[in-house]
Design a protein around this motif. Sequence first.
Motif, PDB file in Angstrom:
ATOM      1  N   SER A 164       0.793  -1.229   0.000  1.00  0.00           N
ATOM      2  CA  SER A 164       0.000   0.000   0.000  1.00  0.00           C
ATOM      3  C   SER A 164       0.823   1.277   0.000  1.00  0.00           C
ATOM      4  O   SER A 164       0.264   2.367  -0.197  1.00  0.00           O
ATOM      5  CB  SER A 164      -0.945  -0.001   1.206  1.00  0.00           C
ATOM      6  OG  SER A 164      -0.214  -0.086   2.422  1.00  0.00           O
ATOM      7  N   THR A 165       2.120   1.188   0.237  1.00  0.00           N
ATOM      8  CA  THR A 165       2.954   2.393   0.202  1.00  0.00           C
ATOM      9  C   THR A 165       3.963   2.339  -0.933  1.00  0.00           C
ATOM     10  O   THR A 165       5.043   2.922  -0.865  1.00  0.00           O
ATOM     11  CB  THR A 165       3.680   2.597   1.556  1.00  0.00           C
ATOM     12  OG1 THR A 165       4.377   1.391   1.917  1.00  0.00           O
ATOM     13  CG2 THR A 165       2.703   2.928   2.649  1.00  0.00           C
ATOM     14  N   ASN A 190       2.072  -6.953   0.666  1.00  0.00           N
ATOM     15  CA  ASN A 190       2.772  -6.757   1.937  1.00  0.00           C
ATOM     16  C   ASN A 190       3.896  -7.752   2.205  1.00  0.00           C
ATOM     17  O   ASN A 190       4.458  -7.751   3.298  1.00  0.00           O
ATOM     18  CB  ASN A 190       1.806  -6.777   3.124  1.00  0.00           C
ATOM     19  CG  ASN A 190       2.180  -5.775   4.215  1.00  0.00           C
ATOM     20  OD1 ASN A 190       2.713  -4.711   3.918  1.00  0.00           O
ATOM     21  ND2 ASN A 190       1.895  -6.123   5.457  1.00  0.00           N
ATOM     22  N   ASN A 195       3.265  -2.987   6.378  1.00  0.00           N
ATOM     23  CA  ASN A 195       2.145  -2.070   6.533  1.00  0.00           C
ATOM     24  C   ASN A 195       1.007  -2.724   7.315  1.00  0.00           C
ATOM     25  O   ASN A 195       0.785  -3.933   7.217  1.00  0.00           O
ATOM     26  CB  ASN A 195       1.635  -1.637   5.159  1.00  0.00           C
ATOM     27  CG  ASN A 195       2.673  -0.866   4.373  1.00  0.00           C
ATOM     28  OD1 ASN A 195       3.285   0.058   4.886  1.00  0.00           O
ATOM     29  ND2 ASN A 195       2.904  -1.267   3.126  1.00  0.00           N
ATOM     30  N   ASN A 199      -4.565  -1.132   6.286  1.00  0.00           N
ATOM     31  CA  ASN A 199      -4.095  -0.362   5.134  1.00  0.00           C
ATOM     32  C   ASN A 199      -3.998  -1.238   3.893  1.00  0.00           C
ATOM     33  O   ASN A 199      -4.361  -0.819   2.784  1.00  0.00           O
ATOM     34  CB  ASN A 199      -2.723   0.237   5.426  1.00  0.00           C
ATOM     35  CG  ASN A 199      -2.753   1.307   6.502  1.00  0.00           C
ATOM     36  OD1 ASN A 199      -3.710   1.404   7.258  1.00  0.00           O
ATOM     37  ND2 ASN A 199      -1.698   2.105   6.586  1.00  0.00           N
ATOM     38  N   GLU A 200      -3.505  -2.466   4.089  1.00  0.00           N
ATOM     39  CA  GLU A 200      -3.384  -3.388   2.967  1.00  0.00           C
ATOM     40  C   GLU A 200      -4.752  -3.812   2.441  1.00  0.00           C
ATOM     41  O   GLU A 200      -4.955  -3.951   1.231  1.00  0.00           O
ATOM     42  CB  GLU A 200      -2.552  -4.604   3.360  1.00  0.00           C
ATOM     43  CG  GLU A 200      -1.100  -4.300   3.618  1.00  0.00           C
ATOM     44  CD  GLU A 200      -0.405  -3.691   2.418  1.00  0.00           C
ATOM     45  OE1 GLU A 200      -0.334  -4.354   1.359  1.00  0.00           O
ATOM     46  OE2 GLU A 200       0.081  -2.547   2.524  1.00  0.00           O
ATOM     47  N   ASN A 202      -7.497  -2.077   2.544  1.00  0.00           N
ATOM     48  CA  ASN A 202      -8.047  -0.941   1.811  1.00  0.00           C
ATOM     49  C   ASN A 202      -7.396  -0.818   0.437  1.00  0.00           C
ATOM     50  O   ASN A 202      -8.085  -0.580  -0.572  1.00  0.00           O
ATOM     51  CB  ASN A 202      -7.838   0.339   2.607  1.00  0.00           C
ATOM     52  CG  ASN A 202      -8.454   1.549   1.934  1.00  0.00           C
ATOM     53  OD1 ASN A 202      -9.650   1.590   1.672  1.00  0.00           O
ATOM     54  ND2 ASN A 202      -7.638   2.553   1.644  1.00  0.00           N
ATOM     55  N   TYR A 203      -6.092  -1.002   0.389  1.00  0.00           N
ATOM     56  CA  TYR A 203      -5.371  -0.982  -0.877  1.00  0.00           C
ATOM     57  C   TYR A 203      -5.870  -2.091  -1.796  1.00  0.00           C
ATOM     58  O   TYR A 203      -6.083  -1.873  -2.998  1.00  0.00           O
ATOM     59  CB  TYR A 203      -3.882  -1.146  -0.589  1.00  0.00           C
ATOM     60  CG  TYR A 203      -2.968  -1.128  -1.792  1.00  0.00           C
ATOM     61  CD1 TYR A 203      -2.893  -0.027  -2.635  1.00  0.00           C
ATOM     62  CD2 TYR A 203      -2.136  -2.209  -2.061  1.00  0.00           C
ATOM     63  CE1 TYR A 203      -2.021  -0.005  -3.718  1.00  0.00           C
ATOM     64  CE2 TYR A 203      -1.257  -2.196  -3.137  1.00  0.00           C
ATOM     65  CZ  TYR A 203      -1.210  -1.091  -3.963  1.00  0.00           C
ATOM     66  OH  TYR A 203      -0.349  -1.077  -5.028  1.00  0.00           O
TER      67      TYR A 203
END
Length: 272
Positions: A164-165, A190, A195, A199-200, A202-203
């Motif tokens: 996600s980043t 991931n 992360n 967050n993952e 949602n990504y």
Amino acid sequence: SAGALSGTLYRDPDSNVVKWVAANGGDSRAAVIRTNIASQPQARWFANFNISTAQQEAAAYVGAANAAGQVPVMSVYQITNRDCGGASAGGAPDLNQYRTWVSNFARGLGNRLVVIVLETDSIALLTCLDQQALAARNAALTYATQTFKAANPNAKVYLDGGHSTWNSASEQANRLRAAGVQYADGFYTNVSNYNPTGNEANYGRQIISALNGAGVTGKRQLIDTSRNGGAAGDWCGDDNTDRRIGRYPTLNTGDSNIDGYLWIKPPGEADG
């Protein structure tokens, strides 16, 4: 379980952490490592390139999992120009040999449920490839996906979704489509970072939405939770002693978009 998979994940009695606990029973850390890490199922990485042993390696691992009535998770890490020649360089010398390895490996997959995590970073990390090499890699990933699923109709194959980043969801979705995600069961994220699971997830939803918008439907996500339980320190904490394990591995996710929370990168092992 909400996701598309069910069953008990395979706990490999020959994993590095199980061997470590057996050899270091007197170590003050052994009890907590045994209870919290060695007790959990992890992916087996197939990362040493050897065409002649590929089928045997796959058959031995799948056979052991089948005998235990459990689901093996297999991380295939053999692509040419692996890690763009970085710390985890290696893999097949060229893509013709890669295809041969894939074909041999496929013959050892049996006919029961297996989860294949195909080529970490192969889609998210493309900086070393020109357009011709990129097209060849995408064709090789598509070939691997189709070959594994043809050999074992119960094989579930997931492609590299980065994390996600890293790349944007729309960019990663475009790359996944180019690499043949339409033939796969979905993608994983991931493995190369820590992360938070939320967050993952949602990504992953954003990638799925982008894929749906492009007419590629029914794809789901795996999330690596092996090292994302929080920690201090910088990103280079592949070898950071303050990394913490995240959610325990399971196929019972309670989320229709997520097929599994898995320990793909073994916690406690150096990366690259």
